[in-house]
Design a protein around this motif. Structure first.
Motif, PDB file in Angstrom:
ATOM      1  N   LEU A  26      38.026 -80.686 101.606  1.00  0.00           N
ATOM      2  CA  LEU A  26      39.383 -80.327 101.165  1.00  0.00           C
ATOM      3  C   LEU A  26      40.433 -80.934 102.091  1.00  0.00           C
ATOM      4  O   LEU A  26      41.454 -81.463 101.625  1.00  0.00           O
ATOM      5  N   ASP A  27      40.178 -80.878 103.392  1.00  0.00           N
ATOM      6  CA  ASP A  27      41.147 -81.466 104.336  1.00  0.00           C
ATOM      7  C   ASP A  27      41.257 -82.979 104.148  1.00  0.00           C
ATOM      8  O   ASP A  27      42.336 -83.559 104.291  1.00  0.00           O
ATOM      9  N   MET A  28      40.125 -83.612 103.831  1.00  0.00           N
ATOM     10  CA  MET A  28      40.173 -85.070 103.576  1.00  0.00           C
ATOM     11  C   MET A  28      41.083 -85.363 102.391  1.00  0.00           C
ATOM     12  O   MET A  28      41.860 -86.322 102.403  1.00  0.00           O
ATOM     13  N   LEU A  29      41.006 -84.523 101.359  1.00  0.00           N
ATOM     14  CA  LEU A  29      41.851 -84.758 100.183  1.00  0.00           C
ATOM     15  C   LEU A  29      43.305 -84.401 100.454  1.00  0.00           C
ATOM     16  O   LEU A  29      44.218 -85.040  99.910  1.00  0.00           O
ATOM     17  N   ARG A  30      43.536 -83.389 101.295  1.00  0.00           N
ATOM     18  CA  ARG A  30      44.935 -83.093 101.682  1.00  0.00           C
ATOM     19  C   ARG A  30      45.529 -84.300 102.394  1.00  0.00           C
ATOM     20  O   ARG A  30      46.675 -84.691 102.159  1.00  0.00           O
ATOM     21  N   HIS A  31      44.731 -84.890 103.271  1.00  0.00           N
ATOM     22  CA  HIS A  31      45.193 -86.082 103.983  1.00  0.00           C
ATOM     23  C   HIS A  31      45.454 -87.223 102.992  1.00  0.00           C
ATOM     24  O   HIS A  31      46.457 -87.936 103.112  1.00  0.00           O
TER      25      HIS A  31
END
Ligand SMILES: [Fe+2]
Length: 264
Positions: A26-31
């Motif tokens: 999820l954090d990768m996609l937020r980035h």
């Protein structure tokens, strides 16, 4: 302006050497969203030896992850695909399961193993094309033998093999050889896509923005749009990609000699 589409990303959690758990994915996609990415095709590694069970597992994990992305309010649309390990007979896998194709369309992303190039490489890609699929070679600039063999790269390109370079290669994250090859492919119009090949949050993030600016400086805004936006979007809708303005620069006499000098 349309956002970027990343056609090569390992954010699907817990299925390969990419995101280790849901929070990382999820954090990768937020980035990615912060970088200006609208769509991401998740491309976990898939070898033909893994069998069809692997495809079923990936579909299940993808459904769970897509729901989590929506629940988290992340402004990125995810699609499923795979990065296929090179071998003969990949067309059969692509025919059998949609997971083996990028966003379920006609494009297949293929990764070469390190080491000497298979003498049957052209034949294997020919088989994929004649089965009706469009093969995309993942990060050819990172393959030592290919990066050092521009004629072979041109031969593959001439046979309608599409080339996806990594944003990180342009930035120099994979060494000088890969960087020189990636810059050359982008400058000469031989590349078809730039993808992140993102694996995590720090060493190999889903980062496209700085590489995009780099390509704007190297080859102009139209070429940057072609590599980061237009062609990746055509993968999503299953349409043919737009070829690069390669003829003039790629066929300039002495070009490869200059590239070799840069490398040695
Ligand atoms: Fe990859």
């Amino acid at each position: 302006m349309d956002g970027f589409v990343d056609i090569h990303c390992h954010a699907l959690p817990g299925v390969d050497d990419g995101a280790d758990r849901l929070a990382t994915g999820l954090d990768m996609l937020r980035h990615a969203a912060d970088e200006g990415v609208d769509d991401v095709i998740l491309t976990p590694h898939y070898r033909a030896d893994d069998g069809l069970e692997r495809g079923q597992v990936l579909q299940q994990r993808f459904a769970e992850f897509a729901a989590a992305v929506t629940d988290a309010g992340i402004r990125v649309t995810v699609h499923l695909g795979a990065e296929l390990g090179f071998r003969f007979g990949l067309a059969g896998l692509a025919r059998t399961t949609a997971v083996a194709r990028l966003a379920g369309g006609p494009y297949v992303l293929v990764d070469l193993p390190p080491g000497p190039l298979s003498p049957g490489l052209e034949q294997a890609f020919f088989e994929i094309r004649t089965a009706g699929f469009r093969p995309v070679l993942a990060h050819p600039e990172r393959h030592r033998d290919l990066a050092g063999d521009p004629e072979r790269m041109e031969q593959l390109r001439a046979q309608d093999l599409l080339l996806q370079i990594n944003a990180g290669s342009l930035r120099g994250c994979f060494g000088r050889r890969a960087q020189v090859a990636a810059i050359h492919l982008a400058e000469s119009g031989q590349a078809d896509f730039v993808g992140s090949d993102g694996h995590d949050l720090e060493k190999r993030p889903v980062a496209l923005r700085s590489a995009y600016e780099q390509v704007v400086a190297l080859a102009g805004p139209d070429e940057a749009q072609r590599l980061f936006v237009h062609n990746p979007r055509r993968v999503l809708i299953g349409e043919p990609v737009e070829p690069g303005p390669r003829a003039e620069s790629a066929e300039r006499p002495g070009l490869w000699d200059r590239i070799r000098r840069r490398l040695h």
